[in-house]
Design a protein around this motif. Structure first.
Motif, PDB file in Angstrom:
ATOM      1  N   TYR A   1       3.553   9.783 -10.032  1.00 50.46           N
ATOM      2  CA  TYR A   1       2.804   9.942 -11.274  1.00 50.46           C
ATOM      3  C   TYR A   1       2.073  11.282 -11.324  1.00 50.46           C
ATOM      4  CZ  TYR A   1      -0.956   9.288 -14.666  1.00 50.46           C
ATOM      5  OH  TYR A   1      -1.833   9.450 -15.704  1.00 50.46           O
ATOM      6  N   ARG A   2       1.378  11.639 -10.232  1.00 46.71           N
ATOM      7  CA  ARG A   2       0.580  12.863 -10.207  1.00 46.71           C
ATOM      8  C   ARG A   2       1.438  14.122 -10.169  1.00 46.71           C
ATOM      9  NH1 ARG A   2      -3.414  14.187 -11.958  1.00 46.71           N
ATOM     10  NH2 ARG A   2      -4.457  15.284 -10.260  1.00 46.71           N
ATOM     11  N   SER A   3       2.678  14.001  -9.741  1.00 45.78           N
ATOM     12  CA  SER A   3       3.567  15.166  -9.697  1.00 45.78           C
ATOM     13  C   SER A   3       4.279  15.387 -11.021  1.00 45.78           C
ATOM     14  CB  SER A   3       4.599  14.996  -8.582  1.00 45.78           C
ATOM     15  OG  SER A   3       5.488  13.925  -8.870  1.00 45.78           O
ATOM     16  N   GLY A   4       3.985  14.547 -12.000  1.00 42.60           N
ATOM     17  CA  GLY A   4       4.628  14.690 -13.304  1.00 42.60           C
ATOM     18  C   GLY A   4       5.999  14.052 -13.362  1.00 42.60           C
ATOM     19  N   GLY A   5       6.264  13.105 -12.462  1.00 44.92           N
ATOM     20  CA  GLY A   5       7.540  12.395 -12.493  1.00 44.92           C
ATOM     21  C   GLY A   5       8.641  13.047 -11.701  1.00 44.92           C
ATOM     22  N   ASN A   6       8.305  13.699 -10.572  1.00 41.80           N
ATOM     23  CA  ASN A   6       9.323  14.313  -9.718  1.00 41.80           C
ATOM     24  C   ASN A   6       9.570  13.406  -8.517  1.00 41.80           C
ATOM     25  OD1 ASN A   6      10.774  15.958  -7.840  1.00 41.80           O
ATOM     26  ND2 ASN A   6      10.075  17.771  -8.938  1.00 41.80           N
ATOM     27  N   VAL A   7      10.779  12.845  -8.442  1.00 42.94           N
ATOM     28  CA  VAL A   7      11.110  11.897  -7.382  1.00 42.94           C
ATOM     29  C   VAL A   7      11.085  12.557  -6.008  1.00 42.94           C
ATOM     30  CG1 VAL A   7      12.870  10.267  -6.562  1.00 42.94           C
ATOM     31  CG2 VAL A   7      12.505  10.561  -8.995  1.00 42.94           C
ATOM     32  N   LEU A   8      11.279  13.863  -5.965  1.00 35.18           N
ATOM     33  CA  LEU A   8      11.302  14.541  -4.666  1.00 35.18           C
ATOM     34  C   LEU A   8       9.949  14.445  -3.973  1.00 35.18           C
ATOM     35  CD1 LEU A   8      12.988  16.053  -2.688  1.00 35.18           C
ATOM     36  CD2 LEU A   8      12.459  18.187  -3.869  1.00 35.18           C
ATOM     37  N   TYR A   9       8.860  14.523  -4.724  1.00 34.89           N
ATOM     38  CA  TYR A   9       7.526  14.398  -4.130  1.00 34.89           C
ATOM     39  C   TYR A   9       7.337  13.013  -3.513  1.00 34.89           C
ATOM     40  CZ  TYR A   9       5.699  18.747  -6.185  1.00 34.89           C
ATOM     41  OH  TYR A   9       5.471  20.054  -6.501  1.00 34.89           O
ATOM     42  N   SER A  10       7.664  11.977  -4.270  1.00 38.40           N
ATOM     43  CA  SER A  10       7.496  10.620  -3.739  1.00 38.40           C
ATOM     44  C   SER A  10       8.454  10.371  -2.580  1.00 38.40           C
ATOM     45  CB  SER A  10       7.704   9.574  -4.839  1.00 38.40           C
ATOM     46  OG  SER A  10       9.009   9.629  -5.367  1.00 38.40           O
TER      47      SER A  10
ATOM     48  N   ALA B   1       0.837  -1.210   0.000  1.00 36.75           N
ATOM     49  CA  ALA B   1       0.000   0.000   0.000  1.00 36.75           C
ATOM     50  C   ALA B   1       0.869   1.256   0.000  1.00 36.75           C
ATOM     51  CB  ALA B   1      -0.923  -0.012   1.222  1.00 36.75           C
ATOM     52  N   GLY B   2       1.953   1.218   0.776  1.00 38.68           N
ATOM     53  CA  GLY B   2       2.873   2.351   0.765  1.00 38.68           C
ATOM     54  C   GLY B   2       3.491   2.559  -0.605  1.00 38.68           C
ATOM     55  N   GLY B   3       3.890   1.461  -1.266  1.00 43.29           N
ATOM     56  CA  GLY B   3       4.450   1.562  -2.608  1.00 43.29           C
ATOM     57  C   GLY B   3       3.466   2.146  -3.600  1.00 43.29           C
ATOM     58  N   LEU B   4       2.190   1.803  -3.459  1.00 44.41           N
ATOM     59  CA  LEU B   4       1.151   2.396  -4.316  1.00 44.41           C
ATOM     60  C   LEU B   4       1.050   3.903  -4.086  1.00 44.41           C
ATOM     61  CD1 LEU B   4      -1.665  -0.299  -4.037  1.00 44.41           C
ATOM     62  CD2 LEU B   4      -0.397   0.317  -6.112  1.00 44.41           C
ATOM     63  N   ALA B   5       1.146   4.307  -2.810  1.00 39.26           N
ATOM     64  CA  ALA B   5       1.077   5.733  -2.501  1.00 39.26           C
ATOM     65  C   ALA B   5       2.255   6.486  -3.110  1.00 39.26           C
ATOM     66  CB  ALA B   5       1.051   5.935  -0.984  1.00 39.26           C
ATOM     67  N   TYR B   6       3.460   5.946  -2.982  1.00 37.75           N
ATOM     68  CA  TYR B   6       4.643   6.617  -3.541  1.00 37.75           C
ATOM     69  C   TYR B   6       4.552   6.695  -5.067  1.00 37.75           C
ATOM     70  CZ  TYR B   6       6.175   4.865   1.031  1.00 37.75           C
ATOM     71  OH  TYR B   6       6.250   4.522   2.356  1.00 37.75           O
ATOM     72  N   GLY B   7       4.086   5.601  -5.685  1.00 36.34           N
ATOM     73  CA  GLY B   7       3.947   5.585  -7.138  1.00 36.34           C
ATOM     74  C   GLY B   7       2.903   6.565  -7.622  1.00 36.34           C
TER      75      GLY B   7
ATOM     76  N   THR C   1       6.905  11.880   0.551  1.00 34.77           N
ATOM     77  CA  THR C   1       5.836  10.998   1.019  1.00 34.77           C
ATOM     78  C   THR C   1       6.411   9.775   1.714  1.00 34.77           C
ATOM     79  OG1 THR C   1       4.521  11.690  -0.897  1.00 34.77           O
ATOM     80  CG2 THR C   1       3.753   9.766   0.322  1.00 34.77           C
ATOM     81  N   HIS C   2       7.409   9.169   1.115  1.00 33.69           N
ATOM     82  CA  HIS C   2       8.071   7.995   1.680  1.00 33.69           C
ATOM     83  C   HIS C   2       8.663   8.327   3.043  1.00 33.69           C
ATOM     84  CE1 HIS C   2      10.706   4.265   0.512  1.00 33.69           C
ATOM     85  NE2 HIS C   2      10.363   4.238   1.792  1.00 33.69           N
ATOM     86  N   LEU C   3       9.306   9.471   3.151  1.00 32.18           N
ATOM     87  CA  LEU C   3       9.935   9.877   4.412  1.00 32.18           C
ATOM     88  C   LEU C   3       8.891  10.130   5.500  1.00 32.18           C
ATOM     89  CD1 LEU C   3      12.647  10.500   5.731  1.00 32.18           C
ATOM     90  CD2 LEU C   3      12.387  12.876   4.979  1.00 32.18           C
ATOM     91  N   ILE C   4       7.750  10.703   5.121  1.00 31.98           N
ATOM     92  CA  ILE C   4       6.665  10.928   6.085  1.00 31.98           C
ATOM     93  C   ILE C   4       6.159   9.591   6.620  1.00 31.98           C
ATOM     94  CG2 ILE C   4       4.280  11.726   6.341  1.00 31.98           C
ATOM     95  CD1 ILE C   4       4.953  13.987   4.371  1.00 31.98           C
ATOM     96  N   TYR C   5       5.916   8.639   5.726  1.00 37.65           N
ATOM     97  CA  TYR C   5       5.452   7.310   6.142  1.00 37.65           C
ATOM     98  C   TYR C   5       6.432   6.681   7.137  1.00 37.65           C
ATOM     99  CZ  TYR C   5       1.564   6.599   2.831  1.00 37.65           C
ATOM    100  OH  TYR C   5       0.366   6.664   2.163  1.00 37.65           O
ATOM    101  N   ASN C   6       7.716   6.658   6.771  1.00 40.23           N
ATOM    102  CA  ASN C   6       8.712   6.027   7.634  1.00 40.23           C
ATOM    103  C   ASN C   6       8.848   6.750   8.965  1.00 40.23           C
ATOM    104  OD1 ASN C   6       9.081   4.351   5.467  1.00 40.23           O
ATOM    105  ND2 ASN C   6      11.253   4.790   5.174  1.00 40.23           N
ATOM    106  N   SER C   7       8.735   8.085   8.936  1.00 41.62           N
ATOM    107  CA  SER C   7       8.868   8.865  10.166  1.00 41.62           C
ATOM    108  C   SER C   7       7.713   8.595  11.123  1.00 41.62           C
ATOM    109  CB  SER C   7       8.932  10.366   9.840  1.00 41.62           C
ATOM    110  OG  SER C   7      10.082  10.667   9.083  1.00 41.62           O
TER     111      SER C   7
END
Length: 227
Positions: free
Chosen positions: A199-208, A189-195, A211-217
């Motif tokens: 996708y919605r940010s237009g392919g900017n890895v910083l956005y994902s 589910a986390g991987g779906l959220a990051y993906g 999000t990933h860092l928030i989940y882990n934190s």
């Protein structure tokens, strides 16, 4: 052996800018993940390789150190700066609301199933800061560069009309990389959220990555995983 990590860092920086090099993204992603793996698994015992006393003449003795952390940090900051400049703050509401809803679902279901156990409050600010720094440069960025910045981006090019399938497939690969255990559906589910965010940010890895860092934190600060 200390030369190998340095050569790796030089190659990563070179590949970062060499746009016309064949298989650049594949090699770049592999090196980032491989070097991150070496440090994360302590195959490189520490960020500081010291040779202790070194006689440079009959009268002069110095301590020779090689600081690997500065190279990783410099590469990470370079990546963050370049992607930060590309960020668009006027993004659609679902870019952040959707992953937050997924996070809430993971927390609720994780607590109900016993996979997550409340462990709050945690003590030790310095411990958290060290954990946070390690997460940013040795966990989140390497994983997002590889799974979203490389695999998802290239898969969408191959299957442009099947974005949903690509997001799910990459999320499955992401979850499998963490092992098959009781936490598999939640990591999926986390991987779906990051993906989705990528996708919605237009392919900017910083956005994902954010999000990933928030989940882990959230997991680090409030919960402990079932062992």
């Amino acid at each position: 052996m200390f030369v190998i990590p340095y050569l790796g860092f030089v190659c990563v920086l070179y590949l970062y800018y060499k746009e016309d090099l064949p298989f650049r993204k594949i090699i770049f992603a592999f090196l980032v993940v491989f070097l991150g793996f070496l440090i994360g698994t302590h195959a490189i015992e520490s960020f500081l390789v010291s040779y202790g006393r070194v006689d440079i003449s009959s009268l002069s003795v110095i301590t020779l150190n090689f600081s690997l952390d500065k190279l990783w940090l410099g590469l990470g900051l370079l990546f963050l700066w370049e992607n930060w400049q590309k960020m668009k703050w006027g993004v659609s509401w679902d870019l952040w609301v959707t992953p937050l809803v997924i996070l809430l679902g993971i927390v609720v279901l994780g607590l109900m199933s016993g996979w997550l156990i409340l462990d709050f409050p945690k003590s030790g600010l310095m411990t958290f800061l060290l954990w946070f720094t390690r997460q940013v440069f040795f966990v989140v960025l390497p994983e997002e560069l590889f799974f979203r910045g490389f695999i998802q981006q290239e898969a969408v090019k191959v299957f442009p009309q099947k974005t949903g399938m690509v997001l799910f497939g990459v999320a499955v690969l992401f979850a499998l990389s963490h092992g098959i255990n009781s936490g598999f559906p939640y990591i999926l589910a986390g991987g779906l959220a990051y993906g989705f965010v990528y996708y919605r940010s237009g392919g900017n890895v910083l956005y994902s990555s954010i999000t990933h860092l928030i989940y882990n934190s959230v997991h680090y600060l409030v919960f402990v995983y079932q062992t």
